[in-house]
Motif scaffolding. Structure first.
Motif: not given
Length: 285
Positions: A14-17, A34-36, A47-49, A55-58
């Motif tokens: 979940p992208g918001a978490n 990673l879900d929007l 905010a999730a976006r 976070a993509v590169g982590n």
């Protein structure tokens, strides 16, 4: 043979978490989504976006994708622009129903400056998509993966969820045919009951027997059994080696007929054996 990328287990996060996104670093799924969309409430979309794109590169060498909101939503265009800029391994798009929609997604990614490595994963989850799966899969070289949306498919079919998924097998088979006809990867849909690991493993076995490359998941507890079931077993690896060795030996000695374990071996068996070994090597790596 083209290098195989393991996609046995593909886990939605979940992208918001923020805590879940952090935890994903320690989960041994082959790939992450990673879900929007479904996992994010409307008032948390923006905010999730931002959080997901940052976070993509982590996640090291892990294949990381972003699922954007659907084409018919108010968030879709902004999601695509942000994802294009973030440059994930792929953008996962829900409810893709036609080749023209794929073209529009591709054009939006290009206009947004998406790097060449950012591919399209199209979710096929409606009766229309089932009937046009080959056109969707063939619409773009940038589209590399079909993702089954079995929950939405069942809803639109008015079908019941039953062991063995009988009501869904027609659609699953059409999409598998489309993926194989166009050289694309295809991922099975999710299993909803996270406490029913026996049922989950049975569905993984079914998906693998049908020919899926892996399965999308909704809970970390599903990763280990999924990885195990979609990976070649030691028995398969050993048999594949024997098939290749026997075939090469027969070819070198001019023999036209090859048997392994009493069964005649042809080129198609050798090709499959090489695919098994390539996948085993990719999983090990």
């Amino acid at each position: 043979m083209t290098e195989l990328k393991p996609r046995r287990s593909v886990l939605y996060m979940p992208g918001a978490n923020e805590r879940a996104l952090e935890k994903a670093k320690t989960i041994p799924a082959d790939a992450l989504i990673l879900d929007l969309e479904d996992a994010v409430a409307p008032d948390a979309k923006e905010a999730a976006r931002e959080r997901v794109c940052a976070a993509v590169g982590n996640y090291g060498e892990r294949e990381v994708t972003i699922r954007v909101n659907g084409l018919d939503t108010e968030w879709h265009d902004a999601d695509l622009r942000a994802a294009a800029s973030a440059g994930p391994a792929a953008v996962v798009v829900p409810k893709v129903n036609s080749a023209s929609e794929v073209h529009n997604i591709e054009r939006a990614l290009e206009l947004g400056g998406a790097p060449d490595h950012t591919k399209i994963w199209a979710m096929v989850e409606t009766p229309v998509a089932m009937l046009h799966a080959e056109e969707i899969a063939a619409a773009s070289e940038r589209l590399t993966v079909l993702v089954m949306g079995t929950n939405d498919l069942a809803k639109e079919l008015h079908a019941e969820f039953v062991p063995g998924r009988g009501p869904l097998l027609g659609g699953l088979s059409l999409c598998l045919l489309a993926a194989r006809a166009t050289g694309k990867v295809i991922l099975d849909g999710v299993y909803n009951d996270v406490k029913d690991l026996e049922g989950f493993e049975a569905e993984c076995e079914q998906g693998r027997q049908y020919g899926f490359d892996g399965k999308t998941l909704i809970h970390p507890a599903q990763v280990e059994p999924c990885n195990r079931i979609f990976a070649p077993s030691e028995e398969e690896i050993e048999r594949s080696r024997r098939i290749i060795d026997a075939f090469e030996e027969a070819k070198a000695s001019g023999r036209g007929v090859v048997t392994v374990d009493g069964r005649m071996i042809e080129n198609l068996h050798v090709d499959n054996a090489r695919r098994v070994l390539a996948l085993a090597e990719a999983v090990k790596g």
